[in-house]
Design an enzyme around this catalytic site. Structure first.
Site, PDB file in Angstrom:
ATOM      1  N   GLU A 181      28.646  27.656  -5.319  1.00 28.76           N
ATOM      2  CA  GLU A 181      27.250  27.301  -5.045  1.00 28.76           C
ATOM      3  C   GLU A 181      26.505  26.961  -6.338  1.00 28.76           C
ATOM      4  O   GLU A 181      25.474  26.317  -6.317  1.00 28.76           O
ATOM      5  CB  GLU A 181      26.538  28.436  -4.292  1.00 28.76           C
ATOM      6  N   CYS A 286      39.947  30.715 -17.447  1.00 31.55           N
ATOM      7  CA  CYS A 286      40.831  31.864 -17.279  1.00 31.55           C
ATOM      8  C   CYS A 286      42.012  31.789 -18.233  1.00 31.55           C
ATOM      9  O   CYS A 286      42.772  32.748 -18.342  1.00 31.55           O
ATOM     10  CB  CYS A 286      41.298  31.978 -15.831  1.00 31.55           C
TER      11      CYS A 286
END
Lengths: 487, 144
Positions: A181, A286
């Protein structure tokens, strides 16, 4: 460039753009300027169910479409992404902040996923044996299962969904993408392009939103599997929930990646790789370097070269060519990194380079933190153990490889780790012993390309099969065994 | 042209696009004002080459940036590769040839230097070496 004019981004359901009826929205910011550039609707359960239903309805016809026909759509999407490459790239930088070359790199990987998924006609082949008993044959068919979905992260808004949906629909499933979002515009841009390609309605859908949409996707009896990329904390909760609802799941979580530099490392080549690993995408990946383990005598010269290189690294608006590092993706993200830096100071680490308070002319409201380096970090400090997700290098001095591996294994994460060395023996030892899913040997960012699985271990990955490559085909299909005899 | 520290792959390509664009404009402009048929042909070839190069550079940029290798680049800045492209004065053929040779030499020098800096992208490095080679061929034609 074309500026998207919609204020509240739309969902894409059953081949159509649909305005959400959600009352709640979330602002989307340009991290370089702090300006609101769009709004994300927090789609309702009903809207999410519409998307699931569209995908379910489309499934039977899509799964019976010949595989080569299915992948021709992927080829056309791939070509369209190439044609619109710079537009896609600029949208990504505008909403996420990363430097424009980093966005180009992300889209190259995005396109590679599409290219790899066109191998599905071969990768989805089963196998068989005749006469497993007299007159009886046995075979395995790899069949699609139905409606899959992904919950995408904010750090790679263009690429991560393509770790999943091209393979999923390539093998005959249908799909719902739930973008972050925080950064929905990259997916909106992609779907605008995909809409022109003319995939059959319902095969690929997009629903924006938050927890209500995600919970609906998991709880629906009409979905079969979830791919998630985000924090390990949320990932574990969702993995548990998908188990309760008997879904397949693959959860790519957080990371604290240790980069080990041995005394025989080639520093001239190592330092640039370290800089990219720790500061690339402002540390928000990551696979980013999380801790630098300097082994033995390399510590002093390494530290000196690192600080010198980091001082030259330019920070600014990612849309400007030549800027090497953009802002953090959100104000909250920036504040979290600032807290981490403060914790390093409070715990007694020495701040060699302080990226706080960096001024970027013309962008006073951007979420900027400059390159930051800590020295004299010990293994028990927060900055040595927990994911910072920002442009910070904590340097830990260790005496030998065994101590380095001991520190690595004490950490709950296991996403990636790299060693810099000239010794094949040390390199082999490292790849053999270190419990991390993506290992780099003289490579700072051990990012698997599309034909390989995006691996991960321990708290960094939950599940059995990873995204990308052959793992993806296995995750999105079931092996159906058929045993036949004819009278 | 604004001075640019060419510290990223994208900055190098952007600079290349700009100087190729300026060179092509110059060649087009002077080509319209010369009567030497041979020179007109040569300048026309340079304009056509410029259009192709812009597409090539955009393709190189699109296809060769992978997020695994985006290491910072040092020691290359745009000030070292300035080109003179002012066609506003009436230039005779000899001056045009001299200026064109200067432009081509600078382009060759730029692509050669840039190729060395982007050796971590072998495809892009090779493409730059070929571009430099072709600049050399045009220099020979201008000097003939």
């Amino acid at each position: 460039m074309t500026i998207l004019t919609v204020e509240v981004v739309k969902n894409y359901i059953n081949g159509k753009w649909v305005e959400s009826k959600a009352k709640e929205t979330r602002d989307v910011f340009n991290p370089a300027t702090g300006e609101v550039i769009a709004k994300t609707p927090m789609s309702t359960k009903e809207e999410t169910l519409e998307a699931i239903n569209a995908a379910k309805t489309a499934f039977d016809r899509w799964r019976s479409t010949p595989a080569l026909t299915r992948v021709r759509h992927l080829n056309r999407i791939r070509d369209a992404f190439e044609e619109n490459f710079e537009e896609l790239v600029k949208t990504l930088t505008m909403e996420q902040g990363k430097a424009i070359d980093e966005s180009r790199g992300e889209y190259r990987r995005t396109i590679e996923n599409l290219e790899c998924a066109t191998s599905v006609p071969s990768l989805q082949m089963g196998y068989n044996s005749e006469d497993i008993a007299a007159g009886i044959d046995e075979m395995v068919i790899k069949q699609p299962l139905g409606v899959f979905f992904c919950v995408a992260p904010f750090n790679f808004p263009g690429m991560v969904p393509t770790w999943f949906w091209p393979f999923a629909i390539g093998v005959g499933n249908t799909y719902v993408v739930k973008p972050s979002e925080q950064v929905p515009l990259s997916q909106v841009k992609q779907f605008e392009i995909i809409h022109e390609i003319g995939l059959p309605r319902g095969v690929l859908n997009m629903v924006h939103g938050g927890s209500e949409a995600v919970n609906t996707l998991i709880e629906s009896p009409d979905t079969v599997g979830m791919s998630f990329v985000g924090s390990s904390r949320v990932g574990k909760l969702l993995y548990k929930k998908t188990g309760e609802y008997t879904k397949r799941a693959q959860v790519q979580g957080g990371a604290k990646n240790f980069l080990t530099v041995m005394p025989d490392a080639d520093l001239e080549r190592t330092v640039p790789a370290l800089i990219t690993s720790f500061y690339g995408c402002a540390g928000q990946r990551c696979l980013a370097g999380g801790v630098l383990l300097a082994v033995g005598d390399i510590y002093e010269p390494l530290k000196e070269m690192l600080v010198e290189a980091a001082k030259k690294y330019t920070t600014g608006n990612g849309l400007e060519e030549g800027v090497q590092m953009g802002p953090l993706a959100s104000k909250k993200g920036m504040e979290n990194v600032l807290k981490s830096i403060q914790s390093g100071i409070d715990e007694g680490a020495e701040l060699l380079l302080d990226g706080r308070g960096i001024e970027v002319p013309e962008y006073p409201n951007g979420y900027f933190i400059g390159p930051t380096i800590f020295d004299k970090v010990t293994r028990d400090m927060i900055i040595a153990k927990e994911e910072i997700f920002g442009p910070v290098i904590p340097i830990v001095q260790v005496k030998d490889l065994d101590e380095a591996i001991d520190i690595i294994h004490a950490n709950p994460y296991g996403n990636a780790s790299s060693v810099f060395t000239s010794s094949g023996k040390i390199a082999r030892d490292y790849q053999y012993r270190v419990k991390a899913g993506n290992i780099g040997i003289n490579v700072g960012v051990a990012a698997p390309i599309a034909t390989f699985p995006f691996s991960g271990m321990k708290d960094s990955f939950i599940g059995d099969l990873h995204g990308q490559g052959r793992d993806a085909v296995e995750f999105f299909t079931e092996n159906k065994v058929v045993i036949t005899r004819w009278f | 042209m604004i001075s640019l520290d060419l510290g990223t792959f994208g900055a190098i390509i952007k600079f290349a696009l700009e100087i190729e664009g300026r060179a092509s404009e110059f060649y087009k402009e002077v080509g319209e004002h010369t009567n030497d048929e041979r020179l007109v042909g040569l300048l026309g070839d340079l304009v056509t080459r410029g259009q192709k190069r812009i597409k090539t550079l955009e393709r190189i940029r699109r296809e060769n940036v992978t997020e695994i290798i985006l290491e910072p680049i040092e020691g290359l800045d745009s000030d070292s590769f300035g080109i003179e492209t002012d066609a506003s004065l009436a230039l005779d053929d000899s001056t045009v040839k001299t200026m064109a040779t200067g432009i081509e030499s600078t382009l060759q020098r730029f692509y050669t230097a840039a190729a060395r800096k982007i050796d971590f992208l072998p495809e892009a490095e090779y493409a730059f070496e070929i571009l430099a080679e072709k600049n050399g061929e045009f220099i020979k034609r201008l000097e003939a």
